[in-house]
Design an enzyme around this catalytic site. Structure first.
Site, PDB file in Angstrom:
ATOM      1  N   THR A   1     -12.616   3.228   8.316  1.00  0.00           N
ATOM      2  CA  THR A   1     -13.333   2.702   7.157  1.00  0.00           C
ATOM      3  C   THR A   1     -13.385   1.170   7.224  1.00  0.00           C
ATOM      4  O   THR A   1     -12.633   0.547   7.983  1.00  0.00           O
ATOM      5  CB  THR A   1     -12.654   3.109   5.842  1.00  0.00           C
ATOM      6  OG1 THR A   1     -11.440   2.359   5.691  1.00  0.00           O
ATOM      7  CG2 THR A   1     -12.356   4.599   5.817  1.00  0.00           C
TER       8      THR A   1
ATOM      9  N   LYS B   1       1.015   4.269  -2.799  1.00  0.00           N
ATOM     10  CA  LYS B   1       0.723   5.666  -2.473  1.00  0.00           C
ATOM     11  C   LYS B   1       1.914   6.563  -2.812  1.00  0.00           C
ATOM     12  O   LYS B   1       1.732   7.702  -3.267  1.00  0.00           O
ATOM     13  CB  LYS B   1       0.354   5.798  -0.995  1.00  0.00           C
ATOM     14  CG  LYS B   1      -1.018   5.255  -0.650  1.00  0.00           C
ATOM     15  CD  LYS B   1      -2.120   6.000  -1.385  1.00  0.00           C
ATOM     16  CE  LYS B   1      -3.500   5.523  -0.974  1.00  0.00           C
ATOM     17  NZ  LYS B   1      -4.583   6.198  -1.734  1.00  0.00           N
TER      18      LYS B   1
ATOM     19  N   TYR C   1       0.826  -1.206   0.000  1.00  0.00           N
ATOM     20  CA  TYR C   1       0.000   0.000   0.000  1.00  0.00           C
ATOM     21  C   TYR C   1       0.865   1.263   0.000  1.00  0.00           C
ATOM     22  O   TYR C   1       0.628   2.200  -0.768  1.00  0.00           O
ATOM     23  CB  TYR C   1      -0.915  -0.019   1.222  1.00  0.00           C
ATOM     24  CG  TYR C   1      -1.814   1.178   1.366  1.00  0.00           C
ATOM     25  CD1 TYR C   1      -3.013   1.255   0.663  1.00  0.00           C
ATOM     26  CD2 TYR C   1      -1.485   2.230   2.215  1.00  0.00           C
ATOM     27  CE1 TYR C   1      -3.850   2.348   0.799  1.00  0.00           C
ATOM     28  CE2 TYR C   1      -2.318   3.327   2.357  1.00  0.00           C
ATOM     29  CZ  TYR C   1      -3.500   3.380   1.647  1.00  0.00           C
ATOM     30  OH  TYR C   1      -4.324   4.484   1.789  1.00  0.00           O
TER      31      TYR C   1
END
Length: 330
Positions: A188, A155, A151
């Site tokens: 989330t 990014k 990840y």
């Protein structure tokens, strides 16, 4: 006038909260995601908020699907004004426990999904000399942390892509703008559905913010896209500043604390949406994750970011008063 806004990853989390935030303004919102249950829930939310939804099942790692979705959006809703890239997937595990195919898939969705969405948007925006692209990033676009190498790498790639594209648009004097929103830890559903090989349930590194904080910042960035990027939340600001000036110290700190800080005292029961959607049948995850009781719905730093001119004026005024008082004492 209602705008046409595209949000990828709109079935849950930040994407869904952002879609609702745009809908409250009366915008037409195209919802791009894979999960049918999540898309159906997002359609209801956007409709209830006063917007006009269009749900399209799309895997953003497939450029053909993204391009076809953009074509349909313009045919059914009208010319695209704003494109927001949010969709991602990830793997929580030490690097050596992530299979090469899993690393590749994370990169294809989380990085190339942004590239493909941006290309589809620019193909339509540049000829019209109008449009805005918002890249939703993270503090991890600058500062990698343990257990999230795939990840963080994606990014970082988005950040480099954004910088390069922004320069090109400025060179072309295009009336098309791109901005990036760097987010803090957000509550989330990703922590309940990413592939995880951790012994405990993954969690965002506290302090944790609710998705609506991120959504409001994304809408603001879409309205004010000339700023190259926005840092949302005091933890993001602190992390990026620390990484700039004492990155080695931050390495050692994260080596000691990063594993524990990303695991909650809960069973690790993940839906694993790496290869397929977690919300494709009967479950709609919504915008919020499992950490409502530990999350805040406000950020004073976001307010400060929106009112930089006012804060600057107040600071200048305070400085002038201080100087005046000092001269008076002399």
């Amino acid at each position: 006038m209602a705008r046409v806004v595209v949000v990828t990853g709109a079935s849950a989390g930040i994407g869904r909260a952002s879609a609702v935030a745009f809908a409250r303004r009366g915008d037409k919102v195209a919802l791009l995601a894979r999960g049918e249950s999540g898309l159906e829930g997002a359609v209801r939310d956007v409709t209830d908020a006063g917007g006009t939804p269009l749900a399209i099942s799309v895997d953003v790692a497939d450029y053909g699907q993204v391009e076809a979705a953009a074509e349909r959006i313009e045919r059914e809703l009208g010319p695209i004004d704003v494109w927001v890239n949010v969709a991602f997937t990830s793997v929580f595990a030490p690097f050596m426990e992530i299979e090469p195919s899993e690393f590749k898939r994370t990169t294809e969705v989380t990085y190339l999904g942004y590239v493909y969405g941006t290309r589809a948007a620019l193909d339509r925006m540049k000829p019209r000399h109008h449009g805005t692209i918002v890249q939703v990033g993270s503090a991890l676009a600058y500062r990698g942390i343990p257990l999230q190498s795939a990840y963080c790498g994606a990014k970082h790639a988005i950040q480099g892509f954004h910088d390069s594209l922004r320069c090109e648009l400025m060179h072309d004097k295009a009336n098309v703008h791109t901005t990036m929103v760097q987010l803090p830890a957000v509550n989330t559903p990703q922590f309940s559905w990413v592939l995880s090989r951790l012994p405990k349930h993954p969690q965002p590194v506290p302090p944790i913010f609710q998705p609506e904080v991120a959504a409001d910042a994304i809408v603001y960035a879409a309205d004010h896209p000339r700023r190259r990027e926005y840092w949302i939340g005091a933890p993001t600001v602190a992390t990026l500043i620390a990484n700039k000036f004492v990155p080695g110290l931050l390495d050692r700190y994260l080596a000691r604390t990063g594993y524990k800080a990303q695991q909650a005292d809960m069973p690790n029961e993940q839906a694993a949406n790496l290869w397929g959607p977690a919300d494709d049948r009967s479950r709609d995850y919504g915008s919020h994750g499992a950490f409502d009781d530990r999350s805040t719905g406000r950020s004073y730093q976001v307010w400060a970011a929106r009112h930089r001119g006012l804060i600057g004026a107040l600071a200048a005024g305070a400085a002038a008063v201080t100087v005046g008082l000092a001269r008076g004492r002399r």
